[in-house]
Design an enzyme around this catalytic site. Sequence first.
Site, PDB file in Angstrom:
ATOM      1  N   ASP A  21       0.849  -1.179   0.000  1.00  0.00           N
ATOM      2  CA  ASP A  21       0.000   0.000   0.000  1.00  0.00           C
ATOM      3  C   ASP A  21       0.891   1.237   0.000  1.00  0.00           C
ATOM      4  O   ASP A  21       1.940   1.254   0.641  1.00  0.00           O
ATOM      5  CB  ASP A  21      -0.894  -0.006   1.240  1.00  0.00           C
ATOM      6  N   ASP A  49      -7.040  -2.028   3.817  1.00  0.00           N
ATOM      7  CA  ASP A  49      -6.069  -3.061   3.432  1.00  0.00           C
ATOM      8  C   ASP A  49      -6.390  -4.410   4.067  1.00  0.00           C
ATOM      9  O   ASP A  49      -5.789  -5.425   3.695  1.00  0.00           O
ATOM     10  CB  ASP A  49      -4.652  -2.653   3.867  1.00  0.00           C
TER      11      ASP A  49
END
Length: 665
Positions: free
Chosen positions: A297, A505
């Site tokens: 990420d 996430d």
Amino acid sequence: MMLDLTQLRTALPGALRKLDPRLLLATPVLLVVELGAVLTTVLSILDPSTLGWMVTVWLWLTVLFGNLAESVAEGRGKAQAASLRALQTETTARRLTGGKPDGEGAQEEQVPSTTLRTGDLVVVEAGERIPGDGEVVQGVASVDESAVTGESAPVIRESGGDRSAVTGGTTVLSDRIVVRITSEPGQSFVDRMIGLVEGSERQRTPNEIALSVLLGSLTVVFAAVVVSLYFVADYSNAPQSVLVLTALLVCLIPTTIGALLSAIGIAGMDRLVRRNVLAMSGRAVEAAGDVDVLLLDKTGTITLGNRQATELLALEGVDPDELAQAALLSSLADETPEGRSVVTLVAGEGTVPAVPAGAELVEFSATTRMSGVDVDGRQVRKGAASAVTAWVGRSDPGLDALVQQVSSTGGTPLVVAEDGRLLGVIHLKDVVKPGMRERFVEMRALGIRTVMITGDNAVTAHAIAEEAGVDDVLAEATPEDKLALIRKEQEGGRMVAMCGDGTNDAPALAQADVGVAMNTGTVAAKEAGNMVDLDSDPTKLIEVVEIGKQLLITRGALTTFSIANDVAKYFAILPAMFVVAFPQLEVLNVMRLASPESAIVSAVVFNALVIVALIPLALRGVGYSPGSAQALLRRNLLVYGLGGLVTPFLGIKLIDLVVSTLPGL
């Protein structure tokens, strides 16, 4: 790394406790050795002899040394757990009741830290210990996390952004923060670390189970061979055939790797914890050794998380100092990380100018998308380009060019104006964490392809990816897109690791073979992953991968060594057992051992001592350097295969030179 006396003294009681046959059921190879030791003990009592008692003593020592390997590995974890447990001393927490969600206007009461529950708000000031895991909801403070992470440098923890998570037991060094507790008593990260390093929550991994089955199968095969040899020995009237065959069985079964297998797994988990990575299972460590795709990420993982002001771009005809002062004034009321970064850029690190007397601060809001100040008849504003130009009532070609210049590099432009006059642009950008590009180069050397995933637009995403040096980009990604990408890679036979820190996430972290959550991330992310990086350094995955590979290579290398060194024991014991009945077997006595009795004892002694000699290697792990699988296999066969073949011949011969001087042998 050699074993010191302190380690041995600490581990010995645990090794003795593990002589309990019920505990040895988990290690069938050592259970067979112990049963052999019991049998030879009975035989030696019924028919005493120097050979019998020598074999008996060394068979018991073989079991003890095997237990010692696991006990030493566990002992290292227990030592670390003891230091972690020091963080759990009960403290008095200043709990807030009533008031707003961030604690403002609440009443304070003092309660034991063990009574805190998820959702409770506590206030912590300089010099006080944080009573439990949580998230900062108000304030900013410097925190000493050295007791958990081992890093001596204090870290900044603040509300909002990716630096809000705090760990129970750490100490606030400055200022005051309000923390929302996110864990129940006994369920904190420190509690979980203690459980893991002590091995109480450690489960055997699939590879470890498979290897145990293989070792058990080999033990059954060798037992069948030894039983069949009994009839040959009985027919040839070989002396003390049961005693010698028991010694032969113990020497031929894979005692070395059987004794070290558990220690290798525990040591792998321990090496990970020592690098401040908390693995929830051994399976995750093993999977890390096979990772070939890494998804990261962007925000908070590759970048620092909060956009930072990096430069001021003045319009033509505007004094840069005038722009700087206006940017500073308009940011005094902006408590966002971006606003604070403007103050830092202009005024300097650690310097917070006082608000001018009589100033009316205009706080940032989602409606106006501006912040500013009204002071001494001046109106200064800073915000989104469209909002500020609308406030001024006009735009400017030069301003449009600066806005486009910042946007084209993936940055965010903030426009500054004063009293209806446009002054320039503040360039906000995601700052890539230091050393990222170099670490990604190392990942390529390990054969790992890196993919940055972000919700940003393609222009911003590719600009950050180029700066960081990742291999591929997935822009404008939703949680579903991340999940789909991981599944696609997994369907292609690849092992996928995911690094992330946000709630969005969490699904991807749960789906990945190795999900590494940043410690500064959200609770949802840390619960979804199977590893947590206490340092919040995404490039730590390189070390995680190396530890995983080292774990697998160490098992393979010591298994190769264990099986290869059985060959020498054939040449030591079989000729010694049958040479009286079949003198022709003397030709197999290639080591020229002094006597049949000394040959048997020497093989048994070597079989026990080699376990002790290999304990340091099992704990440290076989050295790993990036290379092809063929190169690693070739090295292991040469070093541990050939070494396992040659070393016993030398070792048994040297022991025989000593043993043959003893009376009765």
